[in-house]
Every structure is written in structure tokens, then in C-alpha cells.
Design an enzyme around this catalytic site. Structure first.
Site, PDB file in Angstrom:
ATOM      1  N   HIS A 289      -4.843   4.150   5.108  1.00 44.29           N
ATOM      2  CA  HIS A 289      -5.097   3.926   3.669  1.00 44.29           C
ATOM      3  C   HIS A 289      -3.797   3.919   2.869  1.00 44.29           C
ATOM      4  CE1 HIS A 289      -9.298   4.968   4.665  1.00 44.29           C
ATOM      5  NE2 HIS A 289      -8.761   5.951   5.370  1.00 44.29           N
TER       6      HIS A 289
ATOM      7  N   SER B  18      19.480 -10.585  -7.507  1.00 42.53           N
ATOM      8  CA  SER B  18      18.820 -11.137  -8.685  1.00 42.53           C
ATOM      9  C   SER B  18      19.894 -11.703  -9.595  1.00 42.53           C
ATOM     10  CB  SER B  18      18.050 -10.033  -9.392  1.00 42.53           C
ATOM     11  OG  SER B  18      17.856 -10.377 -10.742  1.00 42.53           O
TER      12      SER B  18
ATOM     13  N   GLU C 217       9.226 -11.853   2.094  1.00 47.36           N
ATOM     14  CA  GLU C 217       8.195 -12.353   1.162  1.00 47.36           C
ATOM     15  C   GLU C 217       7.773 -13.768   1.536  1.00 47.36           C
ATOM     16  OE1 GLU C 217       9.043 -10.210  -3.043  1.00 47.36           O
ATOM     17  OE2 GLU C 217      10.637 -11.469  -2.293  1.00 47.36           O
TER      18      GLU C 217
ATOM     19  N   LYS D 291      19.636  -5.269  -7.887  1.00 47.44           N
ATOM     20  CA  LYS D 291      18.539  -5.629  -6.989  1.00 47.44           C
ATOM     21  C   LYS D 291      18.964  -6.295  -5.695  1.00 47.44           C
ATOM     22  CE  LYS D 291      14.493  -6.431  -8.227  1.00 47.44           C
ATOM     23  NZ  LYS D 291      13.321  -7.179  -8.651  1.00 47.44           N
TER      24      LYS D 291
END
Ligand code: ARG
Length: 466
Positions: free
Chosen positions: A162, A283, A296, A289
Site C-alpha cells: 500500500h 529544469s 517518466e 531540480k
């Protein structure tokens, strides 16, 4: 003659004029099936050799045909071949060029054959080759995981259910879960190859042919185990493409789950892994970042691969036997899924090989969230003879006490624990430490480093032979 020029050179005999532009656009597949050129030429050479060996065409004509086809192969590979939309597909583009090159002998190549068995054999050859590529790529990924697993057989991390920390496991064990998954993908590829290893060539349009062809010969020449046994099935079956897309979709799904984990693990909040610069980007606005773009994209591209499976299943569900032009829609799905999967596998292998594992962050997280509560319960069962349900209850009270005191379970004092069950002894602290917790899980397939190492050894041997 002007009508002849506008109408299709191959089947234009009964048509008065050329196809309307829209018809040509919807009908043509050359923009994508040119990818089959090598398979098409291979298939044609094998077919022509068989025609000559069975005396259906002369050896002189066969030699011209083979020479012409090899010239075309070179032209296509050199980029000098002119593909024409008017000639619809790769089969007719090649055959028309063959006629330019060798004259009337070219017309004999299509004896005892149809584009229906021709396209079926071309695509099978292509998919089979791709399956071998996928198998190699999977072996590379599995080896990358085996290396990381070996390195981290004893590196403790939280195991999740979970998405909540459940019990400590080792990172090596986690890596080995992927070895299992990708090995099943590999075995699916092998199974699919086994089933698609039959040649449809010689089924002709659908009913076979009255020429004395030898389908066993062409099957063998093209590297197939044997010819398909039913001519109707030979031209109408696209199971091999569906199986490829299914295995690709399952494999992509595995890659996507892994990508999702890498994305989570590489957040500053988790900090379990750090992706190498080659597999992440910065970024343009937020200098701090480091984005896991490759992961992704692997996750995102999975939608595409699965979409292709659903797409072709949907095309095929309405097809009466045998061939229908709908089936021309099989190719783009297969090609795009293949290209996408190849890229996903390569990117993921790179990520797994290059990522830096932060063992300290993993260990810290493994100790939080009272992850060894089950070990406490098991200890109560084993040492004090409590029924598991009661042990579960006692442990629940210990967890509640730890929460109340804002400490983790193993930081409770012996007095605290004895206030819940007086039978608890000092001995309990050895099982509450995460390292000991994982060490104790020696059941077959369990997370104990000793077990994980056994599995690594077995898989290394298997993969070397695969
Ligand atoms: N381009 C066609 C395809 O991809 C080749 C087979 C055409 N056969 C036919 N009878 N029209 O399916």
C-alpha cells in the site's frame, strides 16, 4: 496507353483509370511497410529458388530474378531506390523495379504466390527478428539487475505494501524481484518465437496452389521450423503479431512499474537513489531540480505500447477468414511498439546500471514506521508460545506505546515492553534491529541476504545459458 499509365501496373488490367487520390492515400502502405524490404527480398529469393528447383521456372530466369533482387536490396540500403505510393506497398514496389531491371523474367516471380502469403511471411520474419532483439535486450537488463543485486544483497530498505513501509527487505531482494519479472518476459519471448516459427509462404492467395511447390523447402530456407499446415490460416493469422504486442505490453508494464519506483526513489523526500546525469535533466527555471525524465518517458510510453495491442486486437476481432485489407493495419502497431520497447529497454538498462544507491537513506527509512513489528510478534510466538493473534495484539500495544512516546519500536526500553508483556526479555532487541530482521527471513524466496545470494547464483547461471 494513357489509361494504362494511370492505372495500377500490377492489377490495373480491369480498371479504366487510376485510383482517386483519396483511394491511393487510404490504400497505400509503402510509407511504413518499406521497413519490410529486407524480409520481402529474402522471401522472394527463397521462393524463386524453390520455383527453379521444382522446375516451375527456369534456372536462367531464377538467376536473373535473384540478381535483380540483390541489386534492389543494395539500392534500398544505399537510399537510391525510389519508392512510389502509386505502387501501394513494398511488394509491388520491389516487383515493379525488378521488371525495370530484368524485364519479363520478373513476371515469373509471383507464380504460385500472392501478396497475401507474401506479406504474412514478411511480417513474421520481421517480428521473429525483433523477438530476438528483445530477448537480447532483456538479457542485458537482467544482467544489470543481477549486478546491482549482488552489490546490495545486504543493503536494507523498507519493503512496501500500500506504499506504506511494511517490513524491512534488502535492495538486492528488490532487484531480484525484477529479475524474476523480466525473466518471465524473456520466456514469453521465447515461447512466442517457438509458436511463430512456421512459414505461411506457399499458401498463395488462400487456397494453396496447383503448381508443384515445395513449402518445406521455402520454410527451411527462411529459417522457419516448418510450413503452416492450413493455407487459410496461413494468410489470415496475425496471432504472432498479437503475441508480440502482448508480450511487449506486459514487458512495458514491468518497465513502467520500475520507472515509477525510480521516480519515487529519486525524490529528495526518499533519496534512495540518484540517477546519473545522463538519464536525467535539469529544469530551465528551477536550478535545484534534477528530473527523472527518462524514467517518466518509460512510464509514459507504456501507454503507447499497450494501445497498439488493444488497437490490433480490435482490428482482428471483426475479421472473417481469410485476408482482408484491414490487416494492413497490423504493421504500424507492430513497428511502433517494437521501436518503443527497444528504446525503453535500453534506457532502463542504462538507468539501472548507472544509478547511485544511497544505502544510508534506505537503512534509515527501513528503521522508521515500526517496520520490525512483525518480528516482535513472531518472537512472541516463537519464544513465549503465544498464539499469533494474541502476539499481534501485544505488538499493536507496543506500537501504540512507541507512538505515544514518539520513538520507534526498537527504541522502547525493556521496562516499557515488559509493561505490555512481562515475559519479554533483552533478547527481543536482536530481532527489532532491521539488519537482524532481514537476516532472519531465510525461508525459500525470502529476503535474507543468504537467500538472495543463492538466487543470484542460480540466475547468473541460467542467464548465461539463456
Ligand atoms: N499491403 C498489403 C498488406 O499489408 C499486402 C497484401 C495485399 N493483399 C491484397 N490482396 N490486397 O496487407
Amino acid at each position: 496507353m494513357s489509361d494504362k499509365k494511370a492505372s495500377n501496373q500490377m492489377w490495373g488490367g480491369r480498371f479504366a483509370s487510376g485510383p482517386a487520390a483519396i483511394m491511393e492515400a487510404i490504400n497505400a502502405s509503402i510509407s511504413f511497410d518499406r521497413k519490410l524490404y529486407a524480409q520481402d527480398i529474402r522471401g522472394s529469393i527463397a521462393h524463386s529458388e524453390m520455383l527453379a528447383e521444382t522446375g516451375i521456372i527456369s534456372t536462367a530466369d531464377q538467376e536473373k530474378i535473384a540478381h535483380g533482387l540483390n541489386t534492389i536490396l543494395k539500392e534500398i540500403e544505399a537510399g537510391t531506390f525510389e519508392f512510389s505510393t502509386r505502387l501501394e506497398d513494398i511488394h509491388m514496389n520491389v516487383e515493379a523495379r525488378l521488371a525495370d531491371l530484368i524485364g519479363p523474367a520478373a513476371g515469373r516471380l509471383h507464380t504460385a504466390r500472392s501478396r497475401n502469403d507474401q506479406v504474412a511471411v514478411d511480417l513474421r520474419l520481421w517480428v521473429k527478428d525483433e523477438c530476438f532483439r528483445v530477448a537480447e535486450a532483456l538479457k542485458g537488463l537482467i544482467s544489470a539487475f543481477l549486478e546491482r543485486a549482488e552489490e546490495h544483497a545486504a543493503t536494507v530498505m523498507p519493503g512496501f505494501t500500500h506504499m506504506q513501509a511494511a517490513q524491512p527487505v534488502t535492495f538486492g531482494h528488490h532487484c531480484m524481484a525484477y529479475v524474476e519479472m523480466f525473466s518471465r518476459d524473456l520466456s514469453r519471448v521465447r515461447d512466442a518465437i517457438e509458436r511463430m516459427d512456421e512459414s505461411p509462404l506457399g499458401a498463395a492467395a488462400l487456397a494453396g496452389t496447383s503448381f508443384p511447390i515445395d513449402r518445406h523447402k521455402t520454410a527451411k530456407a527462411l529459417g522457419f521450423r516448418e510450413p503452416m499446415r492450413n493455407s487459410l490460416d496461413s494468410v489470415s493469422d496475425r496471432d504472432f503479431a498479437l503475441e508480440f504486442l502482448s508480450l511487449a505490453a506486459i514487458c512495458a508494464t514491468h518497465l513502467s512499474r520500475l520507472a515509477e519506483e525510480i521516480i519515487i526513489w529519486s525524490t529528495p523526500q526518499f533519496g534512495f537513489v540518484r540517477l546519473s546525469d545522463s538519464f536525467s535533466t535539469g529544469s530551465s527555471i528551477m536550478p535545484q531540480k534534477k528530473n527523472p525524465d527518462a524514467a517518466e518517458l518509460v512510464r509514459g510510453k507504456t501507454g503507447r505500447v499497450t494501445g497498439h495491442l488493444v488497437g490490433l486486437l480490435t482490428v482482428m476481432k471483426g475479421m472473417p477468414l481469410t485476408y482482408g485489407k484491414d490487416m494492413q493495419e497490423d504493421k504500424e502497431s507492430v513497428f511502433d511498439a517494437a521501436e518503443t520497447l527497444d528504446l525503453m529497454l535500453a534506457a532502463m538498462t542504462g538507468m539501472v546500471r548507472d544509478m547511485t544507491v544511497n544505502a544510508a537513506a534506505m537503512k534509515k527509512a527501513a528503521g522508521s514506521g515500526h517496520a520490525t513489528a512483525t518480528d516482535l510478534a513472531d518472537w512472541l510466538v516463537r519464544t513465549l508460545g503465544l498464539p499469533f493473534r494474541e502476539a499481534h495484539h501485544v505488538t499493536g500495544r507496543a506500537v501504540a506505546l512507541a507512538e505515544e512516546k514518539k520513538v520507534s519500536l526498537e527504541k522502547l526500553s525493556l521496562e516499557d515492553l515488559q509493561s505490555i508483556n512481562p515475559g519479554i526479555t533483552q533478547d527481543i532487541f536482536s530481532v527489532l534491529a532491521v539488519q537482524n530482521s532481514v537476516k532472519s527471513r531465510t525461508s525459500f524466496g525470502g529476503t535474507a541476504p543468504s537467500e538472495v545470494r543463492k538466487q543470484i547464483r542460480t540466475w547468473k547461471k541460467r542467464i548465461a545459458k539463456a
